[in-house]
Design an enzyme around this catalytic site. Structure first.
Site, short mmCIF file in Angstrom:
data_model
loop_
_atom_site.label_atom_id
_atom_site.label_comp_id
_atom_site.label_asym_id
_atom_site.label_seq_id
_atom_site.Cartn_x
_atom_site.Cartn_y
_atom_site.Cartn_z
N LYS A 36 0.73 -1.14 0.02
CA LYS A 36 0.05 -0.01 0.03
C LYS A 36 0.76 1.34 -0.09
O LYS A 36 2.08 1.12 0.18
CB LYS A 36 -0.85 -0.05 1.24
N TYR A 73 17.65 29.60 8.54
CA TYR A 73 16.22 30.29 8.80
C TYR A 73 16.20 30.27 10.27
O TYR A 73 16.53 29.47 10.95
CB TYR A 73 14.94 30.05 8.22
N ARG A 79 -9.97 0.27 15.39
CA ARG A 79 -10.02 1.08 14.12
C ARG A 79 -10.84 0.44 13.20
O ARG A 79 -12.06 1.27 13.10
CB ARG A 79 -8.35 1.14 13.70
N MET A 90 13.66 24.38 1.58
CA MET A 90 12.67 23.66 0.83
C MET A 90 13.70 22.84 0.03
O MET A 90 13.34 21.79 -0.74
CB MET A 90 11.99 24.73 0.17
#
Length: 357
Positions: free
Chosen positions: A35, A253, A130, A301
């Site tokens: 999956k 940053y 679940r 990024m």
């Protein structure tokens, strides 16, 4: 210099990991879980590498149909079953197995037009809470399915919630509850995920369902010994710059890393735009030309910065391994506060995938 953000998929490693599964569960058949695009490794290349498995498991038709179109004749099990009654004819046409976990799915099967019966797996909720029927409902579900013309063979399935903790007694209790729910009713059974396969022989049943271990990551949360698995993906970039920085210089940053001394800092050609986790902190391990190094500052990024004190000879063009051979993904995941599953699945399309033997 071409920008490099590349994931190499090692077909031989996938096969080796399948062999590890078979050694741990010699009496069970293997349903390889593919999956989420084979956990980010690529559905069809992984299916090719794992063609020796006895069955394949995916989550939905969008994952199952490409397997059939590519010619895979394995039993294909859809772990969430069908999502509406309209899908049942396609399950029948393409010979797909449906996991049945909810009353509405029973209703759909009972009202389905006559055609080729589909094989089903009754999902029993033994503690994951679940999907699945409560244990006390299992016998009634079986009787309804057995009386339904749209249903062929019936098998049984549950999901282990805590098998990744080898000291947690929950798994043994789930196995007991599953067997009590099924009672004397016929049908093959599947309980074990990767952790159940490698750590809980009592849960092997007729079918094991390995996922993450096939891709070379340990399914266990403890440090009690890593299984003999080989990473099936190596994610790499290249150094595109190396700078000498001074004590007190702030990197990236927000100045998230302050150089504690005069030191080399590299810039690698990968970032959160490629799927590398932005929240990975200072000190998250990487390999630079085979030497252990660490993140320095906030992930950008398209780039990230690397503390090169552990690789002082590093130069632009050197290989940076983010995870894979030499650096298990779970080690990176631990540092970043996540799991290897997420690291694999979040890679973006601009990461080049290469399959090698």
């Amino acid at each position: 210099m071409t920008r490099i953000a590349r994931a190499t998929i090692h077909a031989a490693a996938l096969r080796e990991n399948l062999a590890v599964v078979r050694r741990h569960a010699p009496g069970a058949r293997v349903m390889a879980v593919l999956k989420a695009d084979a956990y980010g490794h690529g559905l069809l290349p992984v299916a090719d590498a794992l063609a020796g498995a006895d069955a394949l498991a995916v989550s939905c038709l969008a994952e199952a149909l490409p397997l059939r179109e590519a010619g895979f004749g394995h039993r294909v099990v859809l772990l969430e079953g069908f999502f509406s009654g309209d899908e049942i004819p396609l399950f029948a046409e393409r010979r797909l197995d449906a996991v049945i976990h909810a009353p509405w799915q029973l209703d759909c099967l009972e009202s389905a037009a006559r055609g080729r019966p589909i094989d089903v797996w009754i999902k029993v909720d033994t503690g994951m809470h679940r999907l699945g029927f409560p244990p006390e409902a299992a016998a009634g579900v079986y009787r309804r399915l057995r009386a339904c013309p749209a249903v062929g063979e019936i098998r049984w399935l549950t999901h282990l919630a805590s098998a990744d903790d080898r000291d947690d007694p929950t798994t043994g209790a789930q196995v007991d509850d599953f067997e009590a729910a099924r009672g004397e009713l016929p049908g093959e059974v599947s309980l074990a995920n990767s952790a159940g396969t490698l750590g809980w022989p009592v849960a092997h049943g007729d079918w094991v369902r390995p996922g993450i271990c096939l891709y070379g990551a340990s399914p266990f949360i403890d440090g009690g010994g890593r299984p003999p698995l080989r990473p099936a993906m190596t994610l790499e970039a290249r150094l595109i710059a190396v700078h000498r920085r001074c004590k007190g210089d702030r990197i990236g940053y927000g100045g998230g890393f302050t150089c504690p001394e005069d030191m080399p800092v590299g810039v690698a050609s990968i970032g959160y735009g490629d799927g590398y986790p932005r929240h990975a902190p200072n000190g998250t391990p990487v390999l630079v030309a085979g030497h252990l190094a660490a993140l320095a500052g906030r992930v950008s990024m398209d780039m990230l910065c690397v503390d090169l004190r552990g690789a002082p000879q590093a130069a632009p063009g050197d290989r940076v391994t983010l995870w894979g051979e030499g650096l298990p993904a779970e080690r990176v995941a631990d540092a970043a506060g996540t799991i290897a599953y997420e690291l694999f699945c979040r890679l973006t399309p601009r990461v080049e995938r290469i399959v090698e033997e």
